[in-house]
Scaffold this motif. Structure first.
Motif, short mmCIF file in Angstrom:
data_model
loop_
_atom_site.label_atom_id
_atom_site.label_comp_id
_atom_site.label_asym_id
_atom_site.label_seq_id
_atom_site.Cartn_x
_atom_site.Cartn_y
_atom_site.Cartn_z
N GLN A 25 60.75 -7.25 124.45
CA GLN A 25 61.43 -7.04 123.16
C GLN A 25 61.09 -8.16 122.17
O GLN A 25 60.84 -7.90 120.99
CB GLN A 25 62.94 -6.97 123.39
N TYR A 26 61.07 -9.39 122.67
CA TYR A 26 60.78 -10.54 121.80
C TYR A 26 59.36 -10.47 121.24
O TYR A 26 59.14 -10.65 120.04
CB TYR A 26 60.98 -11.82 122.60
N VAL A 27 58.39 -10.21 122.12
CA VAL A 27 56.99 -10.17 121.70
C VAL A 27 56.73 -8.99 120.77
O VAL A 27 56.00 -9.11 119.79
CB VAL A 27 56.07 -10.11 122.94
N THR A 28 57.34 -7.84 121.06
CA THR A 28 57.17 -6.67 120.19
C THR A 28 57.66 -6.96 118.78
O THR A 28 56.98 -6.65 117.79
CB THR A 28 57.95 -5.47 120.77
N GLN A 29 58.81 -7.60 118.67
CA GLN A 29 59.33 -7.95 117.35
C GLN A 29 58.46 -9.00 116.67
O GLN A 29 58.21 -8.93 115.47
CB GLN A 29 60.76 -8.48 117.49
N LEU A 30 57.96 -9.95 117.45
CA LEU A 30 57.09 -11.00 116.90
C LEU A 30 55.83 -10.42 116.30
O LEU A 30 55.43 -10.78 115.18
CB LEU A 30 56.73 -12.01 118.01
N PHE A 31 55.19 -9.49 117.01
CA PHE A 31 53.97 -8.87 116.49
C PHE A 31 54.27 -8.03 115.26
O PHE A 31 53.46 -7.98 114.32
CB PHE A 31 53.30 -8.01 117.57
N SER A 32 55.41 -7.36 115.26
CA SER A 32 55.75 -6.50 114.14
C SER A 32 56.02 -7.29 112.87
O SER A 32 55.69 -6.85 111.76
CB SER A 32 56.99 -5.66 114.48
N GLU A 33 56.58 -8.50 113.01
CA GLU A 33 57.04 -9.24 111.85
C GLU A 33 56.14 -10.41 111.45
O GLU A 33 56.12 -10.79 110.27
CB GLU A 33 58.45 -9.78 112.12
N GLN A 34 55.38 -10.99 112.39
CA GLN A 34 54.70 -12.24 112.08
C GLN A 34 53.18 -12.21 112.24
O GLN A 34 52.49 -13.07 111.70
CB GLN A 34 55.27 -13.38 112.95
N VAL A 35 52.64 -11.28 113.00
CA VAL A 35 51.18 -11.21 113.15
C VAL A 35 50.60 -10.41 111.99
O VAL A 35 51.05 -9.29 111.72
CB VAL A 35 50.79 -10.57 114.49
N PRO A 36 49.62 -10.95 111.25
CA PRO A 36 49.07 -10.25 110.08
C PRO A 36 48.55 -8.87 110.42
O PRO A 36 47.96 -8.64 111.48
CB PRO A 36 47.93 -11.18 109.63
N ALA A 37 48.75 -7.94 109.51
CA ALA A 37 48.28 -6.56 109.72
C ALA A 37 46.77 -6.48 109.77
O ALA A 37 46.21 -5.51 110.27
CB ALA A 37 48.82 -5.67 108.61
N ALA A 38 46.08 -7.50 109.23
CA ALA A 38 44.61 -7.49 109.24
C ALA A 38 44.04 -7.72 110.63
O ALA A 38 42.85 -7.51 110.85
CB ALA A 38 44.08 -8.58 108.29
N LEU A 95 52.88 -13.79 135.99
CA LEU A 95 51.72 -13.05 135.48
C LEU A 95 52.12 -12.13 134.33
O LEU A 95 51.47 -12.12 133.27
CB LEU A 95 51.11 -12.22 136.61
N LEU A 96 53.21 -11.37 134.50
CA LEU A 96 53.63 -10.44 133.45
C LEU A 96 54.12 -11.18 132.20
O LEU A 96 53.83 -10.76 131.07
CB LEU A 96 54.72 -9.52 133.98
N LEU A 97 54.84 -12.27 132.40
CA LEU A 97 55.30 -13.05 131.25
C LEU A 97 54.12 -13.62 130.47
O LEU A 97 54.08 -13.59 129.24
CB LEU A 97 56.22 -14.19 131.72
N ALA A 98 53.13 -14.14 131.20
CA ALA A 98 51.94 -14.68 130.54
C ALA A 98 51.17 -13.58 129.81
O ALA A 98 50.63 -13.81 128.72
CB ALA A 98 51.03 -15.35 131.57
N ALA A 99 51.13 -12.37 130.40
CA ALA A 99 50.45 -11.26 129.74
C ALA A 99 51.13 -10.91 128.43
O ALA A 99 50.47 -10.62 127.42
CB ALA A 99 50.42 -10.04 130.67
N TRP A 100 52.46 -10.94 128.43
CA TRP A 100 53.19 -10.63 127.20
C TRP A 100 52.97 -11.70 126.13
O TRP A 100 52.83 -11.40 124.95
CB TRP A 100 54.69 -10.49 127.49
N PHE A 101 52.94 -12.97 126.52
CA PHE A 101 52.91 -14.05 125.54
C PHE A 101 51.52 -14.58 125.22
O PHE A 101 51.38 -15.40 124.30
CB PHE A 101 53.78 -15.23 126.05
N HIS A 102 50.47 -14.12 125.91
CA HIS A 102 49.18 -14.81 125.81
C HIS A 102 48.57 -14.79 124.40
O HIS A 102 47.77 -15.67 124.07
CB HIS A 102 48.19 -14.21 126.82
N ASP A 103 48.91 -13.83 123.56
CA ASP A 103 48.35 -13.75 122.21
C ASP A 103 49.40 -13.96 121.11
O ASP A 103 49.11 -13.70 119.94
CB ASP A 103 47.66 -12.40 122.00
N THR A 104 50.59 -14.42 121.47
CA THR A 104 51.62 -14.61 120.45
C THR A 104 51.26 -15.73 119.47
O THR A 104 51.80 -15.78 118.36
CB THR A 104 52.98 -14.95 121.11
#
Length: 415
Positions: A13-26, A59-68
Motif C-alpha cells: 500500500q505504501y509503495v503503490t501510493q508513493l509511485f502514484s504521488e511522487q514518481v514522475p509520470a515521465a 525478499l518481497l519487501l526489497a522487491a517492493w522498495f527497490h525502485d522507490t
C-alpha cells in the motif's frame, strides 16, 4: 512488530501510493507496473528454493522498495530506496536483522549487480527478469521512451540497439533458475538484435559505448531537471494524481475481469460434471430401474440435483445485453456509459465516435463513466457468484442426500 503478511501488505500500500504521488509520470519504465512485475518474478523464482520465513519476507519487501528511490532522484536511486525502506521498517519496529537483509537486497541490484546471498541473487534476477522473457521488446521500448522523455534525449533506434547488445553481452543471471529458464531466452533476444544490427559481435564490443552504471543501459544520464516554478510543480502534481487514478481503475478493472473468469471457469466445471452424471443416469441406470424399483426415488433425487445445479450454473454465465442505443440527449446529460459495449453496439460509428470525444473532453464525465463501469462489473460479479453459490450448494447437499438415499434403497433391497 507486525506479522509478515500484514507487513508486506502495508509495504504494498505504501509503495503503490508513493509511485502514484511522487514518481514522475515521465518514467514510463520505472513505474508501479515494473515494481509489480519484479515482485511477481521474485515470488516465481523463490518458489524454487527453500527459503526461511525471514528470507522470504526480506525478499518481497526489497522487491517492493527497490525502485522507490526514483521518487527523489534517478542516478543512485538505490541508496534512496534503502533509506525509504529503512524508515518504513523502523517505524513499524521491525528487527534490525530483517532491515539489514532488505537493504542488502536493494543495494545488490545496483549496476554492476553484486549479490552475496541467495535472496540477493533472486532479486537481481527478478529486477531484470524481462531480459529473459517475451516482455523484453515491450519493456525495452518503454525504457527508451523514458530516457527520451524524462531527460530530453533523442536516442535513435540504431544507437539503442547497440547499447542493448552490449548490455546483454555483459549480463548474466545469478540463480540456477535464471540460468536454466531465463538465460536461453535472453541469448535469443541478443541474437535477434545482432542480426538486426547487421554486424558481428566483435565489432560491437570494439566500439566505445558509454559505461553502463544503472540496472539498464543508460547513455550519459544526468539528473532530471527539478521543476522549481510553482505552475510547473502544480502541473507535475496533477500528472501524478491522474496517473494514480488511472492505475487504480486499471487494477480494479483487472481484478473484476479475473474474478469473472474464475466464476465462468467454476460454472463450466459444474456444468461438465453434472451433465456427465446425467448422461450416465439416462444411458445406464434408468434402463435398469424396472429390475431394481427400489432405486427409482434415489435416481429421481440425483437427476433433479444435477439438473438444478446445471440450471443455476448456466444462469451464472448467461449474458445480459442491453438495448445498445443511446441518444444525443443521453450524452449531454451524461446518462450513458460508453465504456460498456451493451450501450452502443447498435449505434453507427460516427455517432459513437462523437459520443466518445464528448466524454473524453469532459473529465468529470469520463471518470463518472469509469466509476459506473466498475460498479456494474461488480453487480454482474455479484449475480454470477450468487447463482454459482446456489449451484454448488445444491450439488453438495443434493449429492449427499442422493448417496444416502441410494444407501437406504440398497439396504432395503437386501431384506
Amino acid at each position: 512488530m507486525p506479522t509478515n503478511d500484514s507487513l508486506i501488505t502495508s509495504a504494498e500500500q505504501y509503495v503503490t501510493q508513493l509511485f502514484s504521488e511522487q514518481v514522475p509520470a515521465a518514467y514510463h519504465f520505472h513505474d508501479l507496473h515494473h515494481t509489480l512485475a519484479v515482485v511477481a518474478a521474485a515470488g516465481t523464482i523463490a518458489a524454487n528454493y527453500s527459503l526461511s520465513e525471514q528470507e522470504h519476507t526480506a525478499l518481497l519487501l526489497a522487491a517492493w522498495f527497490h525502485d522507490t528511490g526514483y521518487s527523489r532522484q534517478y542516478e543512485g536511486h538505490e541508496s534512496v530506496s534503502v533509506q525509504i525502506a529503512g524508515e518504513f521498517l523502523k517505524a513499524r519496529h521491525v528487527d534490525e536483522s530483517l532491515i539489514s537483509s532488505v537493504k542488502g537486497c536493494i543495494m545488490a541490484t545496483r549496476m554492476p549487480q553484486s549479490p552475496n546471498t541467495i535472496i540477493e541473487e533472486i532479486l537481481c534476477d527478478s529486477d531484470l527478469y524481462h531480459l529473459g522473457s517475451d516482455q523484453f521488446e515491450k519493456e525495452n521500448k518503454l525504457l527508451r521512451k523514458e530516457l527520451n522523455v524524462a531527460f530530453g534525449k533523442d536516442i535513435s533506434k540504431k544507437t539503442w540497439r547497440k547499447l542493448n547488445i552490449r548490455f546483454l553481452q555483459q549480463h548474466h543471471f545469478f540463480t540456477s533458475f535464471g540460468r536454466e529458464h531465463l538465460q536461453p531466452v535472453q541469448d535469443r533476444h541478443l541474437k535477434e538484435l545482432m542480426e538486426k544490427d547487421k554486424g558481428n559481435r566483435e565489432e560491437i564490443i570494439e566500439k566505445h559505448e558509454p559505461e553502463i552504471e544503472e540496472s539498464e543501459p543508460l547513455p550519459e544520464v544526468e539528473q532530471p531537471i527539478h521543476l522549481k516554478e510553482k505552475a510547473k510543480r502544480e502541473k507535475d502534481k496533477l500528472n501524478r494524481t491522474e496517473r494514480g487514478i488511472a492505475t487504480m481503475f486499471r487494477i480494479m478493472s483487472d481484478n473484476h475481469v479475473s474474478l469473472s473468469q474464475m466464476a465462468d471457469s467454476k460454472a463450466n466445471i459444474m456444468i461438465s460434471v453434472n451433465t456427465i452424471v446425467l448422461s450416465i443416469l439416462v444411458s445406464v441406470l434408468i434402463g435398469k430401474l424396472q429390475y431394481y424399483p427400489q432405486f427409482i426415488i434415489p435416481t429421481i433425487i440425483l437427476s433433479c440435483v444435477c439438473l438444478l445445479a446445471v440450471v443455476f450454473a448456466i444462469m451464472a454465465t448467461r449474458p445480459n445485453v442491453t438495448k445498445g442505443v443511446f441518444t444525443e440527449e443521453d450524452i449531454r446529460e451524461k446518462k450513458v456509459n460508453l465504456l460498456f459495449f451493451g450501450n452502443f453496439f447498435k449505434m453507427n460509428l460516427n455517432d459513437y465516435e462523437w459520443g466518445m470525444k464528448e466524454m473524453m473532453n469532459d473529465r468529470e464525465y469520463l471518470y463518472g463513466s469509469m466509476i459506473k463501469d466498475i460498479y456494474y462489473l461488480g453487480k454482474v460479479l455479484a449475480r454470477k457468484y450468487h447463482f454459482l453459490r446456489l449451484s454448488y450448494n445444491i450439488f453438495m447437499f443434493g449429492l449427499i442426500i442422493a448417496v444416502i438415499s441410494f444407501g437406504i434403497a440398497s439396504f432395503m433391497g437386501m431384506k
